[in-house]
Design a protein around this motif. Structure first.
Motif, PDB file in Angstrom:
ATOM      1  N   THR A  29       0.750  -1.240  -0.102  1.00 59.70           N
ATOM      2  CA  THR A  29      -0.261  -0.093   0.058  1.00 59.70           C
ATOM      3  C   THR A  29       0.917   1.164   0.078  1.00 59.70           C
ATOM      4  OG1 THR A  29       0.014   0.111   2.294  1.00 59.70           O
ATOM      5  CG2 THR A  29      -1.682  -1.190   1.278  1.00 59.70           C
ATOM      6  N   ASP A  30       0.378   2.197  -0.408  1.00 59.96           N
ATOM      7  CA  ASP A  30       0.999   3.693  -0.316  1.00 59.96           C
ATOM      8  C   ASP A  30       1.609   4.060   1.167  1.00 59.96           C
ATOM      9  OD1 ASP A  30       0.679   3.738  -3.047  1.00 59.96           O
ATOM     10  OD2 ASP A  30      -1.023   5.218  -2.912  1.00 59.96           O
ATOM     11  N   GLU A  31       0.707   3.636   2.002  1.00 60.76           N
ATOM     12  CA  GLU A  31       1.009   3.648   3.281  1.00 60.76           C
ATOM     13  C   GLU A  31       2.332   3.045   3.786  1.00 60.76           C
ATOM     14  OE1 GLU A  31      -0.947   3.433   7.988  1.00 60.76           O
ATOM     15  OE2 GLU A  31      -2.092   3.114   6.074  1.00 60.76           O
ATOM     16  N   LEU A  32       2.452   1.992   3.574  1.00 57.44           N
ATOM     17  CA  LEU A  32       3.473   0.981   3.857  1.00 57.44           C
ATOM     18  C   LEU A  32       4.703   1.420   3.056  1.00 57.44           C
ATOM     19  CD1 LEU A  32       4.740  -1.513   5.171  1.00 57.44           C
ATOM     20  CD2 LEU A  32       4.108  -2.764   2.958  1.00 57.44           C
ATOM     21  N   GLU A  34       5.443   4.574   2.264  1.00 56.11           N
ATOM     22  CA  GLU A  34       5.784   5.753   2.993  1.00 56.11           C
ATOM     23  C   GLU A  34       6.541   5.304   4.405  1.00 56.11           C
ATOM     24  OE1 GLU A  34       6.882   9.682   3.619  1.00 56.11           O
ATOM     25  OE2 GLU A  34       6.265   8.775   1.815  1.00 56.11           O
ATOM     26  N   LYS A  35       5.980   4.455   5.018  1.00 51.32           N
ATOM     27  CA  LYS A  35       6.527   4.082   6.143  1.00 51.32           C
ATOM     28  C   LYS A  35       8.020   3.529   6.158  1.00 51.32           C
ATOM     29  CE  LYS A  35       2.566   3.336   9.201  1.00 51.32           C
ATOM     30  NZ  LYS A  35       1.606   2.218   9.907  1.00 51.32           N
ATOM     31  N   LEU A  36       8.139   2.690   5.234  1.00 52.86           N
ATOM     32  CA  LEU A  36       9.452   2.100   4.909  1.00 52.86           C
ATOM     33  C   LEU A  36      10.348   3.105   4.294  1.00 52.86           C
ATOM     34  CD1 LEU A  36       8.317  -1.211   3.173  1.00 52.86           C
ATOM     35  CD2 LEU A  36       9.284  -1.073   5.436  1.00 52.86           C
ATOM     36  N   ARG A  37      10.060   4.183   3.508  1.00 55.69           N
ATOM     37  CA  ARG A  37      10.844   5.006   3.152  1.00 55.69           C
ATOM     38  C   ARG A  37      11.353   5.824   4.178  1.00 55.69           C
ATOM     39  NH1 ARG A  37       7.773   7.588  -0.466  1.00 55.69           N
ATOM     40  NH2 ARG A  37       8.466   6.266  -2.223  1.00 55.69           N
ATOM     41  N   ARG A  38      10.523   6.141   5.041  1.00 53.78           N
ATOM     42  CA  ARG A  38      11.240   6.948   6.395  1.00 53.78           C
ATOM     43  C   ARG A  38      12.038   6.002   7.194  1.00 53.78           C
ATOM     44  NH1 ARG A  38       5.225   8.520   8.627  1.00 53.78           N
ATOM     45  NH2 ARG A  38       4.545   9.950   6.763  1.00 53.78           N
ATOM     46  N   ILE A  39      11.809   4.830   7.156  1.00 48.79           N
ATOM     47  CA  ILE A  39      12.588   3.901   8.091  1.00 48.79           C
ATOM     48  C   ILE A  39      14.256   4.004   7.298  1.00 48.79           C
ATOM     49  CG2 ILE A  39      13.214   1.498   8.586  1.00 48.79           C
ATOM     50  CD1 ILE A  39       9.956   1.187   9.244  1.00 48.79           C
TER      51      ILE A  39
END
Length: 63
Positions: A29-32, A34-39
């Motif tokens: 998902t787009d949310e996942l 984005e979270k992985l990109r931040r990490i």
């Protein structure tokens, strides 16, 4: 380890199995994403902030 070394170590059968499993996985998902990109861009957590001009950071005071 190079790609060729990994292929030689794993073998075509294992690589075919991996490719099959990857093909079965749903798209993230787009949310996942984005979270992985931040990490991945900030693995230690928060981005350090610069101290306001004139303030001495605690580490510099201890030295």
């Amino acid at each position: 380890m190079t790609r060729e070394e990994r292929h030689a170590l794993l073998g075509e059968e294992v690589l075919a199995e991996i490719r099959e499993r990857v093909a079965q996985a749903p798209e993230p998902t787009d949310e996942l994403v984005e979270k992985l990109r931040r990490i991945m861009t900030r693995p230690a957590g928060l981005v350090p902030q610069a101290a306001p001009a004139g303030e001495t950071p605690p580490a510099a005071q201890a030295a």
